[in-house]
Design a protein around this motif. Structure first.
Motif, PDB file in Angstrom:
ATOM      1  N   THR A 195       0.831  -1.211   0.000  1.00 54.44           N
ATOM      2  CA  THR A 195       0.000   0.000   0.000  1.00 54.44           C
ATOM      3  C   THR A 195       0.864   1.259   0.000  1.00 54.44           C
ATOM      4  OG1 THR A 195      -0.199  -0.061   2.419  1.00 54.44           O
ATOM      5  CG2 THR A 195      -1.943  -1.123   1.154  1.00 54.44           C
ATOM      6  N   THR A 202     -12.110   4.278  -1.987  1.00 54.57           N
ATOM      7  CA  THR A 202     -12.116   3.190  -0.997  1.00 54.57           C
ATOM      8  C   THR A 202     -13.435   2.430  -0.947  1.00 54.57           C
ATOM      9  OG1 THR A 202     -12.669   4.842   0.704  1.00 54.57           O
ATOM     10  CG2 THR A 202     -10.382   4.125   0.595  1.00 54.57           C
ATOM     11  N   TYR A 219      -6.582  -0.830   3.081  1.00 49.57           N
ATOM     12  CA  TYR A 219      -7.113   0.515   3.330  1.00 49.57           C
ATOM     13  C   TYR A 219      -6.022   1.499   3.762  1.00 49.57           C
ATOM     14  CZ  TYR A 219     -12.017  -0.892   2.941  1.00 49.57           C
ATOM     15  OH  TYR A 219     -13.224  -1.331   2.461  1.00 49.57           O
ATOM     16  N   VAL A 223     -14.608   2.916   5.239  1.00 49.18           N
ATOM     17  CA  VAL A 223     -13.618   1.933   5.692  1.00 49.18           C
ATOM     18  C   VAL A 223     -14.246   0.974   6.705  1.00 49.18           C
ATOM     19  CG1 VAL A 223     -11.470   1.622   6.980  1.00 49.18           C
ATOM     20  CG2 VAL A 223     -11.609   3.371   5.194  1.00 49.18           C
TER      21      VAL A 223
END
Length: 292
Positions: A18, A106, A245, A275
């Motif tokens: 990420t 997201t 995330y 999220v």
């Protein structure tokens, strides 16, 4: 082939993945702000295709085995869809910035969960539908569609998220017959061919400094995909996926520190809701698999 399940190592690789992808997004935001988006994505795809072909060439059967599929239309569609999604998302970076673009993007796992029923025939229970609904309340909080200051450009990352969700579902669908190596090969090569046909018309001369940034963009793209493959090799997806995330966090840090972006209250609240809803859907999926 039996898969190992080293969850701590898998989590570490996902966190690193990420971070690398967030750096890639920061580089994309800079380059697309200076040059045409299609040219930037095209050059990135050239390196990605070279990486994919080199991996395929080393495996048993070589390129012919990697390219072999009974679903060429679906595989080709996947490759084209991902290339188009990357173009849309990079354009969103230049218009909205990294923070707002990623806050909306997201929601893609929720879109995957919502579309998995009609597309793949998977059952989605009321709990996951509730989480999907809550997640989209988060999206509405970010987009503020009823406000006089609503910017239609805020819908651009939502379009990218939808495209990426469909790409993910198609990937899951073709995996019923094709190997991961085959899907990866088609993703890289189809995207490179499509972007070359379009991107060459928008070629612009680049400065030496920006060629360095472009080289870094290509390296981060290849490194990120390689780390992601390794991550899924060492740990099951349901255990490590929630840590994806963190890309929102890393992208926000880069956006704020390097590009002077700010985090609006509605964006922070909306992203937190999305999220939370996404993490719940991952948890429900894991519970469902454990019960079977």
């Amino acid at each position: 082939m039996s898969q190992s399940n080293n969850i701590p190592l898998g989590i570490g690789l996902m966190v690193l993945t990420t971070f690398v992808f967030a750096v890639q997004d920061g580089l994309s935001r800079h380059l697309a702000g200076e040059y045409n988006v299609l040219m930037v994505v095209m050059i990135r795809y050239w390196f990605f295709a070279a990486f994919v072909i080199s991996i395929a060439g080393r495996k048993a059967g070589g390129l012919r085995a990697a390219a072999r599929t009974t679903q060429p239309i679906l595989q080709g569609l996947r490759g084209l869809l991902l290339a188009a999604e990357i173009c849309v998302m990079v354009a969103a970076f230049t218009i909205l910035g990294l923070v707002e673009s990623h806050a909306v993007f997201t929601c893609y796992p929720l879109l995957v969960a919502a579309l998995s029923g009609p597309v793949l025939g998977e059952s989605v229970g009321w709990r996951r539908w509730s989480a999907i609904g809550v997640g989209f309340i988060g999206v509405l909080i970010i987009l503020q569609p009823g406000m006089s200051v609503f910017d239609p450009a805020a819908a651009i990352p939502l379009l990218a998220a939808t495209m990426f969700a469909v790409y993910g579902l198609l990937t899951r669908y073709v995996s019923r017959k094709d190997t991961t190596a085959t899907s990866f090969f088609w993703t890289g090569t189809m995207g490179a061919v499509a972007m070359t046909l379009v991107g060459l018309w928008f070629w612009e001369p680049m400065t030496g400094r920006d060629w360095v940034f472009m080289a870094c963009l290509c390296v981060t793209g290849v490194t990120g995909h390689w780390l992601l493959i390794k991550c899924y090799e060492v740990a099951e997806a349901s255990a490590v996926q929630p840590f994806a995330y963190l890309q929102l966090v890393f992208a926000a840090i880069i956006g704020i520190t390097l590009f002077g972006e700010t985090v609006k209250l509605n964006v922070a609240i909306g992203a937190a809701i999305i999220v939370a809803a996404g993490l719940f859907t991952f948890w429900r999926e894991r519970v469902k698999r454990a019960s079977h």
